[in-house]
Design an enzyme around this catalytic site. Structure first.
Site, PDB file in Angstrom:
ATOM      1  N   GLY A  69       0.798  -1.211   0.000  1.00 42.80           N
ATOM      2  CA  GLY A  69       0.000   0.000   0.000  1.00 42.80           C
ATOM      3  C   GLY A  69       0.832   1.263   0.000  1.00 42.80           C
ATOM      4  O   GLY A  69       0.461   2.273  -0.611  1.00 42.80           O
ATOM      5  N   THR A  70       1.982   1.242   0.672  1.00 45.00           N
ATOM      6  CA  THR A  70       2.830   2.426   0.727  1.00 45.00           C
ATOM      7  C   THR A  70       3.322   2.817  -0.658  1.00 45.00           C
ATOM      8  O   THR A  70       3.250   3.992  -1.048  1.00 45.00           O
ATOM      9  CB  THR A  70       4.027   2.176   1.667  1.00 45.00           C
ATOM     10  OG1 THR A  70       3.543   2.077   3.018  1.00 45.00           O
ATOM     11  CG2 THR A  70       5.039   3.307   1.577  1.00 45.00           C
ATOM     12  N   ASN A 147      -6.954   4.710   8.917  1.00 42.14           N
ATOM     13  CA  ASN A 147      -6.261   3.549   9.460  1.00 42.14           C
ATOM     14  C   ASN A 147      -6.182   3.550  10.981  1.00 42.14           C
ATOM     15  O   ASN A 147      -5.960   2.508  11.593  1.00 42.14           O
ATOM     16  CB  ASN A 147      -4.840   3.452   8.882  1.00 42.14           C
ATOM     17  CG  ASN A 147      -4.014   4.681   9.182  1.00 42.14           C
ATOM     18  OD1 ASN A 147      -4.297   5.769   8.684  1.00 42.14           O
ATOM     19  ND2 ASN A 147      -2.982   4.525   9.989  1.00 42.14           N
ATOM     20  N   GLN A 175      -7.675   0.070   4.172  1.00 40.16           N
ATOM     21  CA  GLN A 175      -8.507  -0.407   5.284  1.00 40.16           C
ATOM     22  C   GLN A 175      -9.971  -0.588   4.880  1.00 40.16           C
ATOM     23  O   GLN A 175     -10.777  -1.047   5.687  1.00 40.16           O
ATOM     24  CB  GLN A 175      -8.417   0.563   6.465  1.00 40.16           C
ATOM     25  CG  GLN A 175      -7.023   0.697   7.050  1.00 40.16           C
ATOM     26  CD  GLN A 175      -6.523  -0.572   7.717  1.00 40.16           C
ATOM     27  OE1 GLN A 175      -7.270  -1.519   7.953  1.00 40.16           O
ATOM     28  NE2 GLN A 175      -5.231  -0.610   8.017  1.00 40.16           N
ATOM     29  N   HIS A 197      -1.677  -7.703   2.915  1.00 37.11           N
ATOM     30  CA  HIS A 197      -1.569  -8.310   4.250  1.00 37.11           C
ATOM     31  C   HIS A 197      -2.575  -7.771   5.256  1.00 37.11           C
ATOM     32  O   HIS A 197      -2.713  -8.322   6.343  1.00 37.11           O
ATOM     33  CB  HIS A 197      -0.131  -8.169   4.782  1.00 37.11           C
ATOM     34  CG  HIS A 197       0.256  -6.790   5.200  1.00 37.11           C
ATOM     35  ND1 HIS A 197       0.354  -6.418   6.517  1.00 37.11           N
ATOM     36  CD2 HIS A 197       0.599  -5.701   4.487  1.00 37.11           C
ATOM     37  CE1 HIS A 197       0.733  -5.162   6.599  1.00 37.11           C
ATOM     38  NE2 HIS A 197       0.888  -4.698   5.372  1.00 37.11           N
ATOM     39  N   THR A 233      10.562  -6.821 -11.446  1.00 39.86           N
ATOM     40  CA  THR A 233       9.948  -8.127 -11.691  1.00 39.86           C
ATOM     41  C   THR A 233       8.786  -8.336 -10.735  1.00 39.86           C
ATOM     42  O   THR A 233       8.937  -8.212  -9.517  1.00 39.86           O
ATOM     43  CB  THR A 233      10.985  -9.247 -11.506  1.00 39.86           C
ATOM     44  OG1 THR A 233      12.059  -9.036 -12.432  1.00 39.86           O
ATOM     45  CG2 THR A 233      10.367 -10.605 -11.751  1.00 39.86           C
ATOM     46  N   CYS A 319       5.624   6.093  15.801  1.00 41.70           N
ATOM     47  CA  CYS A 319       6.841   5.952  16.584  1.00 41.70           C
ATOM     48  C   CYS A 319       8.016   6.205  15.649  1.00 41.70           C
ATOM     49  O   CYS A 319       8.079   5.628  14.569  1.00 41.70           O
ATOM     50  CB  CYS A 319       6.961   4.560  17.189  1.00 41.70           C
ATOM     51  SG  CYS A 319       5.800   4.241  18.533  1.00 41.70           S
TER      52      CYS A 319
END
Length: 376
Positions: A69-70, A147, A175, A197, A233, A319
């Site tokens: 997602g990033t 999120n 989400q 994930h 790839t 964090c």
């Protein structure tokens, strides 16, 4: 026993996804190679692309596989910004409660190109903020489901404002997938980001769904394997696992939303019965996320106490280098730094049971006073 109440961070791998990954992992061949092994790998990759596209209501040619997602968020924001700048649209607009993958990408463009959209006390983009969009904006990016708080954004209003300004509209839907209805073709979005994930697929794969005819500029360079937009790839086995997980999550979405909604309602009822606990996010929220502020304590203290009792959850705050920071999302919602540093996120998935919620509430009844005592 451990109780995993942190599905929004990562969800347990679904058996169907593991099976699809294992079957594809046995294939030898680069999907870009023209020999027989490469063609077999390419065929499996395209099967996964079609399965994922079907799950989210998109055309297969609109699915661009990424590492997660990033990367999908970065590609939408920075790729849209580069394409827009070439057309005299230098700015990118995003809400003040975006995931860091969007927020930091927008901020990297510089203060003169970042256009921030304010939110109300529930974290919802305001009509006044949307009214500030103009022809200088190339891309509008507003998260579908926050999120941290689980708040649903009014994407119809965002789309209408974006269209009036002539901008592309992107949404981080990481989400949302599997928890709220998500049909790309009907959404009106120009692009949306997904991650495997979070729905029980493998770590390391995601997708940016880009509407046909929408032009983005690549932000990394190489072989241009994914529609000349994303190089590298493509991991066939990860894509297969992602597609299998998405298909199952979407097939179960309505029933799971109802079940998780009941569990969330039970948790909200129990939390609000505790002295000094406030549930955040308003009325329009994902059934899979419950975000609460426990006044008078440090979220990290409570998190460690819950961890020791076998509960996986998260602070829902950033964090950096191991240093706790108040939640930027809650600060944008107008909360104090103390409240923004006193909030926890509990998130649900297929493995979550009513017994998990009952056990959590019982534990919190004992642990909240201890956490407050530790805070002095």
């Amino acid at each position: 026993m451990r109780r995993h109440l942190d599905h929004a961070a990562t969800a347990p791998l679904r058996p169907v996804a593991e099976a699809a990954w294992a079957a594809a992992a046995s294939l030898v061949g680069n999907p870009s190679s023209t020999h027989a092994s490469g063609r077999r790998a390419r065929a499996r990759l395209e099967d996964a692309r079609e399965q994922l596209a079907d799950a989210v209501g998109a055309h297969p040619t609109e699915v661009v596989f990424t590492s997660g997602g990033t990367e999908a968020d970065n590609l939408a924001v920075l790729g849209g910004a580069a394409a827009g700048a070439a057309l005299g649209r230098p700015r990118v607009a995003a809400s003040t409660v975006e995931h860091p993958a969007v927020a930091q990408a927008v901020a990297s463009l510089g203060a003169d190109r970042a256009h921030w959209l304010a939110v109300d006390a529930d974290g919802v983009v305001t009509p006044r903020a949307l009214a500030t969009l103009d022809a200088s904006v190339a891309v509008v990016s507003v998260v579908a489901v926050n999120n941290e708080t689980g708040t649903l954004q009014p994407l119809d209003a965002v789309l209408a404002a974006g269209r009036r300004a002539g901008a592309l509209v992107h949404s981080d839907a990481v989400q949302a997938l599997g928890h709220v209805p998500l049909v790309f073709a009907a959404s009106g979005l120009d692009a949306m980001s997904l991650s495997a994930h979070k729905i029980g697929g493998p770590v390391g794969v995601g997708a940016l769904v880009v509407r046909r005819g929408v032009r983005l500029a690549p932000v990394t360079f190489g072989g241009g394997q994914e529609a000349r937009l994303r190089s590298g790839t493509v991991p066939v086995a990860l894509a297969a696992g992602f597609a299998a997980a998405a298909a199952e999550a979407v097939a179960e979405q309505q029933g799971e939303a109802e079940r998780l909604g009941r569990l969330r309602a039970d948790l909200v009822g129990g939390l609000t019965a505790l002295d000094g606990v406030v549930v955040n996010g308003g009325d329009r929220v994902s059934p899979a996320i419950c975000h609460a502020t426990v006044t008078g304590c440090r979220a990290d203290d409570l998190l460690l106490l819950l961890d020791a009792e076998g509960f996986d959850c998260s602070t829902g705050s950033a964090c950096a280098a191991g240093v706790h920071q108040p939640s930027d999302v809650l600060l944008a919602m107008g909360r104090s730094e103390a409240d923004a540093a006193a909030s926890l996120r509990f998130s649900f998935g297929p493995s979550t049971t009513a017994d998990d919620v009952t056990a959590l509430l019982a534990a919190l009844g004992d642990l909240v006073p201890r956490a407050r005592a530790a805070a002095g």
